[in-house]
Scaffold this motif. Structure first.
Motif, PDB file in Angstrom:
ATOM      1  N   ASP A   1       0.832  -1.204   0.000  1.00  0.00           N
ATOM      2  CA  ASP A   1       0.000   0.000   0.000  1.00  0.00           C
ATOM      3  C   ASP A   1       0.869   1.257   0.000  1.00  0.00           C
ATOM      4  OD1 ASP A   1       0.827  -0.861   2.540  1.00  0.00           O
ATOM      5  OD2 ASP A   1      -0.822   0.156   3.563  1.00  0.00           O
ATOM      6  N   LYS A   2       1.989   1.208   0.742  1.00  0.00           N
ATOM      7  CA  LYS A   2       2.908   2.354   0.755  1.00  0.00           C
ATOM      8  C   LYS A   2       3.600   2.515  -0.602  1.00  0.00           C
ATOM      9  CE  LYS A   2       2.528   1.787   5.400  1.00  0.00           C
ATOM     10  NZ  LYS A   2       1.755   0.721   6.059  1.00  0.00           N
ATOM     11  N   LYS A   3       3.866   1.406  -1.264  1.00  0.00           N
ATOM     12  CA  LYS A   3       4.535   1.453  -2.562  1.00  0.00           C
ATOM     13  C   LYS A   3       3.614   2.024  -3.637  1.00  0.00           C
ATOM     14  CE  LYS A   3       7.862  -2.146  -1.511  1.00  0.00           C
ATOM     15  NZ  LYS A   3       8.520  -3.400  -1.922  1.00  0.00           N
ATOM     16  N   ILE A   4       2.315   1.805  -3.513  1.00  0.00           N
ATOM     17  CA  ILE A   4       1.358   2.426  -4.434  1.00  0.00           C
ATOM     18  C   ILE A   4       1.444   3.950  -4.320  1.00  0.00           C
ATOM     19  CG2 ILE A   4      -1.104   2.869  -4.797  1.00  0.00           C
ATOM     20  CD1 ILE A   4      -0.411   0.294  -6.063  1.00  0.00           C
ATOM     21  N   ILE A   5       1.531   4.445  -3.093  1.00  0.00           N
ATOM     22  CA  ILE A   5       1.626   5.893  -2.862  1.00  0.00           C
ATOM     23  C   ILE A   5       2.932   6.436  -3.433  1.00  0.00           C
ATOM     24  CG2 ILE A   5       1.637   7.722  -1.134  1.00  0.00           C
ATOM     25  CD1 ILE A   5      -1.042   6.226  -1.411  1.00  0.00           C
TER      26      ILE A   5
ATOM     27  N   THR B   1      -5.943   0.352  -2.543  1.00  0.00           N
ATOM     28  CA  THR B   1      -5.202   1.585  -2.249  1.00  0.00           C
ATOM     29  C   THR B   1      -5.199   2.515  -3.454  1.00  0.00           C
ATOM     30  OG1 THR B   1      -3.759   0.334  -0.754  1.00  0.00           O
ATOM     31  CG2 THR B   1      -3.016   2.523  -1.417  1.00  0.00           C
ATOM     32  N   ALA B   2      -4.980   1.943  -4.642  1.00  0.00           N
ATOM     33  CA  ALA B   2      -4.974   2.750  -5.861  1.00  0.00           C
ATOM     34  C   ALA B   2      -6.350   3.359  -6.131  1.00  0.00           C
ATOM     35  CB  ALA B   2      -4.533   1.900  -7.044  1.00  0.00           C
ATOM     36  N   LYS B   3      -7.396   2.592  -5.884  1.00  0.00           N
ATOM     37  CA  LYS B   3      -8.760   3.093  -6.108  1.00  0.00           C
ATOM     38  C   LYS B   3      -9.031   4.325  -5.250  1.00  0.00           C
ATOM     39  CE  LYS B   3     -13.626   1.648  -6.037  1.00  0.00           C
ATOM     40  NZ  LYS B   3     -14.568   0.527  -5.731  1.00  0.00           N
TER      41      LYS B   3
ATOM     42  N   SER C   1      -6.394   6.789 -11.279  1.00  0.00           N
ATOM     43  CA  SER C   1      -6.020   6.680 -12.693  1.00  0.00           C
ATOM     44  C   SER C   1      -4.928   5.633 -12.932  1.00  0.00           C
ATOM     45  CB  SER C   1      -5.537   8.037 -13.216  1.00  0.00           C
ATOM     46  OG  SER C   1      -4.369   8.453 -12.528  1.00  0.00           O
ATOM     47  N   MET C   2      -4.422   5.028 -11.867  1.00  0.00           N
ATOM     48  CA  MET C   2      -3.360   4.027 -11.993  1.00  0.00           C
ATOM     49  C   MET C   2      -3.963   2.655 -12.281  1.00  0.00           C
ATOM     50  SD  MET C   2      -0.468   2.889  -9.185  1.00  0.00           S
ATOM     51  CE  MET C   2       0.197   4.550  -9.041  1.00  0.00           C
TER      52      MET C   2
END
Length: 348
Positions: free
Chosen positions: A277-281, A319-321, A326-327
């Motif tokens: 989740d942190k890596k998505i950010i 997490t992206a949602k 847009s990812m």
């Protein structure tokens, strides 16, 4: 007047001490948050095989720092950060040992990534097994203070094996209290030590160490990979994609910034990691439009033990949602699937 002035300075002094304690007093916790998303073309160099294509593959990381009162409070209030126990982060190791293990994990992940990429690119590559790398030693082990984190076990009772499973299976067959001689390598020099086996899980005999395979990979086409200060095993998938695309001159990115994470083994299987989740950010902050996330279908036993279990892919997608709508998050189980997924995604 003097007493009032004296009290004022005392109060200011106390306030300053409290302020400094809030900034610098170490707590028995760690703060985990988004790290960086680095351009892998600046990390991987392959002789006569430059990265010619637009876009980039990105190595995502998680930042870890010891908690202080102020950062602890900030982490509790921020959705991007979490407070983790010392046991969850270092497993009780001191930071010197922890850093050594993370460095080994990174070197190991680079080696497996090179092997995977070269094999799929049909380039000359060889994998050599060196022995067992010692990751941790139980305090109750009779080898505690004799073996150290970073040692490589080469033989046990003059027996040498081709994988850690061979060593483990051999030790399993020995009796509790039986003395065994361990030959190991430390800083390039060979040593040996003899001590009795202890009782470990399921009442079987064991040395009392946490271990993994130490493997060296050699290639026909020279390659250098310099990850800097980043440690851990989770960069394997992205390293392998960067290396493969350079070796084959494949345009897998089509001008896009492609981030991702996941381990990769010698068979090209992708494994799950922590902190996705942190890596998505981190990927969002650095402009990534595509994120490759490991997906391992949970077994019935895992779902029974952990009803709310989330796979890496599910957590990354959620997490992206919420933070990066847009990812595009793509689930991957293997290196081959990651390659084909990128090719299919670009043709849509």
């Amino acid at each position: 007047m003097r007493k009032t002035g004296y009290k004022k300075y005392v109060l200011l002094g106390i306030a300053l001490v409290v302020f400094l304690a809030g900034l610098f007093w170490p707590l028995p916790n760690y703060i985990e948050g988004p790290g960086d998303a680095s351009d892998l073309s600046k990390i991987v160099a392959i002789k006569n095989h430059p990265d010619k294509h637009k876009g980039m593959f990105m190595l995502t990381s998680v930042s870890i720092m010891q908690a202080r009162p102020v950062t602890y409070l900030y982490a509790k209030l921020s959705p991007y950060y979490s407070v983790e126990s010392d046991e969850n982060i270092t497993a009780g190791q001191d930071m010197k040992e922890y850093d050594k293990v993370q460095h080994f994990y990174m070197e190991s992940s680079i080696g497996e990534a090179i092997y995977t990429a070269y094999k799929h690119a049909h380039q000359s590559v060889k994998r050599t097994y060196n022995g067992i790398y010692v990751l941790d030693i139980q305090k109750k082990s009779k080898f505690y203070h004799r073996l150290k984190v970073g040692d490589v076990v080469v033989r046990i009772n003059d027996h040498k094996f081709n994988s850690s499973n061979g060593f483990v299976n051999y030790v399993k067959k020995q009796k509790l209290g039986q003395r065994v001689t361990v030959e190991y390598r430390r800083n390039g020099k060979d040593h040996q030590v003899t001590a009795p086996l202890i009782k470990i899980a399921k009442h079987r005999a064991g040395i009392g160490i946490t271990l993994t395979d130490d493997v060296k990979v050699t290639t026909g086409v020279p390659i250098k990979v310099n990850p800097g200060q980043v440690g851990g095993p989770s960069g394997g998938l992205m390293f392998s994609l960067q290396i493969y695309s350079q070796l084959t001159n494949s345009n897998l990115r089509h001008g896009q910034k492609v981030a991702g994470t996941g381990t990769v083994d010698a068979q090209g299987n992708v494994g799950e990691i922590g902190g996705i989740d942190k890596k998505i950010i981190a990927a969002k902050k650095n402009g990534a439009k595509i994120f490759l996330a490991p997906y391992i279908k949970p077994t019935k036993s895992i779902l029974k033990l952990e009803p709310g279990h989330q796979t890496n892919y599910q957590l990354a997608k959620a997490t992206a949602k919420k933070y990066a709508p847009s990812m595009k998050v793509i689930p991957v189980k293997s290196f081959s699937q990651a390659v084909s997924s990128l090719q299919q995604f670009q043709t849509k």
